[in-house]
Design a protein around this motif. Sequence first.
Motif, mmCIF file in Angstrom:
data_model
loop_
_atom_site.group_PDB
_atom_site.id
_atom_site.type_symbol
_atom_site.label_atom_id
_atom_site.label_comp_id
_atom_site.label_asym_id
_atom_site.label_seq_id
_atom_site.Cartn_x
_atom_site.Cartn_y
_atom_site.Cartn_z
ATOM 1 N N PRO A 70 0.801 -1.221 0.000
ATOM 2 C CA PRO A 70 0.000 0.000 0.000
ATOM 3 C C PRO A 70 0.841 1.282 0.000
ATOM 4 C CG PRO A 70 -0.835 -1.540 1.629
ATOM 5 C CD PRO A 70 0.465 -2.093 1.119
ATOM 6 N N SER A 71 2.070 1.233 0.493
ATOM 7 C CA SER A 71 2.881 2.439 0.627
ATOM 8 C C SER A 71 3.835 2.688 -0.541
ATOM 9 C CB SER A 71 3.677 2.369 1.932
ATOM 10 O OG SER A 71 4.454 1.189 1.953
ATOM 11 N N SER A 72 3.829 1.845 -1.567
ATOM 12 C CA SER A 72 4.744 2.032 -2.698
ATOM 13 C C SER A 72 4.167 1.386 -3.951
ATOM 14 C CB SER A 72 6.109 1.423 -2.366
ATOM 15 O OG SER A 72 6.051 0.018 -2.379
ATOM 16 N N PRO A 73 4.789 1.641 -5.100
ATOM 17 C CA PRO A 73 4.305 1.038 -6.347
ATOM 18 C C PRO A 73 4.852 -0.366 -6.602
ATOM 19 C CG PRO A 73 6.064 2.546 -6.853
ATOM 20 C CD PRO A 73 5.839 2.631 -5.357
ATOM 21 N N LEU A 74 5.305 -1.040 -5.551
ATOM 22 C CA LEU A 74 5.850 -2.388 -5.722
ATOM 23 C C LEU A 74 4.763 -3.441 -5.615
ATOM 24 C CD1 LEU A 74 9.116 -2.200 -3.602
ATOM 25 C CD2 LEU A 74 8.901 -2.094 -6.086
ATOM 26 N N GLN A 75 4.923 -4.484 -6.395
ATOM 27 C CA GLN A 75 4.033 -5.633 -6.293
ATOM 28 C C GLN A 75 4.870 -6.894 -6.188
ATOM 29 O OE1 GLN A 75 1.686 -5.692 -9.875
ATOM 30 N NE2 GLN A 75 3.142 -6.977 -10.954
ATOM 31 N N VAL A 76 4.245 -7.936 -5.647
ATOM 32 C CA VAL A 76 4.890 -9.235 -5.501
ATOM 33 C C VAL A 76 4.009 -10.254 -6.207
ATOM 34 C CG1 VAL A 76 5.696 -10.995 -3.887
ATOM 35 C CG2 VAL A 76 5.862 -8.586 -3.264
ATOM 36 N N THR A 77 4.615 -11.045 -7.078
ATOM 37 C CA THR A 77 3.897 -12.087 -7.803
ATOM 38 C C THR A 77 4.499 -13.433 -7.431
ATOM 39 O OG1 THR A 77 3.555 -10.568 -9.652
ATOM 40 C CG2 THR A 77 3.202 -12.921 -10.076
ATOM 41 N N TYR A 78 3.664 -14.314 -6.902
ATOM 42 C CA TYR A 78 4.105 -15.657 -6.522
ATOM 43 C C TYR A 78 3.430 -16.652 -7.462
ATOM 44 C CZ TYR A 78 5.094 -19.834 -3.835
ATOM 45 O OH TYR A 78 5.541 -21.067 -3.444
ATOM 46 N N SER A 79 4.222 -17.512 -8.090
ATOM 47 C CA SER A 79 3.676 -18.501 -9.029
ATOM 48 C C SER A 79 4.321 -19.860 -8.811
ATOM 49 C CB SER A 79 3.949 -18.076 -10.477
ATOM 50 O OG SER A 79 3.368 -16.838 -10.761
ATOM 51 N N THR A 80 3.533 -20.884 -8.985
ATOM 52 C CA THR A 80 4.031 -22.255 -9.024
ATOM 53 C C THR A 80 3.560 -22.848 -10.340
ATOM 54 O OG1 THR A 80 3.940 -22.491 -6.632
ATOM 55 C CG2 THR A 80 3.998 -24.528 -7.910
ATOM 56 N N TYR A 81 4.450 -23.520 -11.022
ATOM 57 C CA TYR A 81 4.099 -24.102 -12.312
ATOM 58 C C TYR A 81 4.719 -25.482 -12.449
ATOM 59 C CZ TYR A 81 8.621 -21.981 -13.293
ATOM 60 O OH TYR A 81 9.935 -21.614 -13.232
ATOM 61 N N ASP A 82 4.141 -26.254 -13.350
ATOM 62 C CA ASP A 82 4.565 -27.622 -13.605
ATOM 63 C C ASP A 82 5.389 -27.641 -14.883
ATOM 64 O OD1 ASP A 82 4.762 -30.310 -14.380
ATOM 65 O OD2 ASP A 82 2.820 -30.801 -13.512
ATOM 66 N N ARG A 83 6.596 -28.154 -14.767
ATOM 67 C CA ARG A 83 7.463 -28.266 -15.948
ATOM 68 C C ARG A 83 7.877 -29.722 -16.083
ATOM 69 N NH1 ARG A 83 10.897 -24.053 -18.895
ATOM 70 N NH2 ARG A 83 12.175 -25.408 -20.158
ATOM 71 N N GLY A 84 7.193 -30.438 -16.935
ATOM 72 C CA GLY A 84 7.505 -31.847 -17.153
ATOM 73 C C GLY A 84 7.310 -32.717 -15.928
#
Length: 182
Positions: A70-84
Amino acid sequence: MRLLTCLLLLSCPVQVAAQTYLADFQDALNRCQNSIETTGGFFDDGLERLDEANAELLSNVRDHRIWRFPSSPLQVTYSTYDRGGQLHSTCEVSLIKGATSLTSEQRASLLQSFTHMMEQQIADGTHERRDVIRIPPIVNFSYGPLERGIHGCRVMISLAFDPESDFFSAVVGEQVSHPCKD
């Protein structure tokens, strides 16, 4: 004297904002490291969840969440993906779309913070330096923990930005280019 002190404090909002911005970056990077290097999951207390309805996700994505500070223009993206058949997770700290570009002073502060954290963790003996392929004009630094990540994969922590454009990213992620433990 009080009047002078009050005037000085009122005339320094940029420094306070810059300190908040830097504190949010350090907090985000710590949260990312903890979520990828340990089994504790992503700690999202104090963050605002962003709508992901417009996100274009690949079919192999198993989990994808975005938060902002809320106090800055930063965002955090958390992802989990399947690779083979092997799961990999990543956690990225970046600017929210449409955010004002980083100033050269902000980039320098974030870079100094990142390299200080990297040097401290390497000195502690828990991490090692890992150089990545340089692609000018991108400036990048990377390192990683000696232990494997939450899915048994090698982890890389990197900071990259383009001094000539808006590109900025700090990522903690399990590498797909190295074999994971079975």
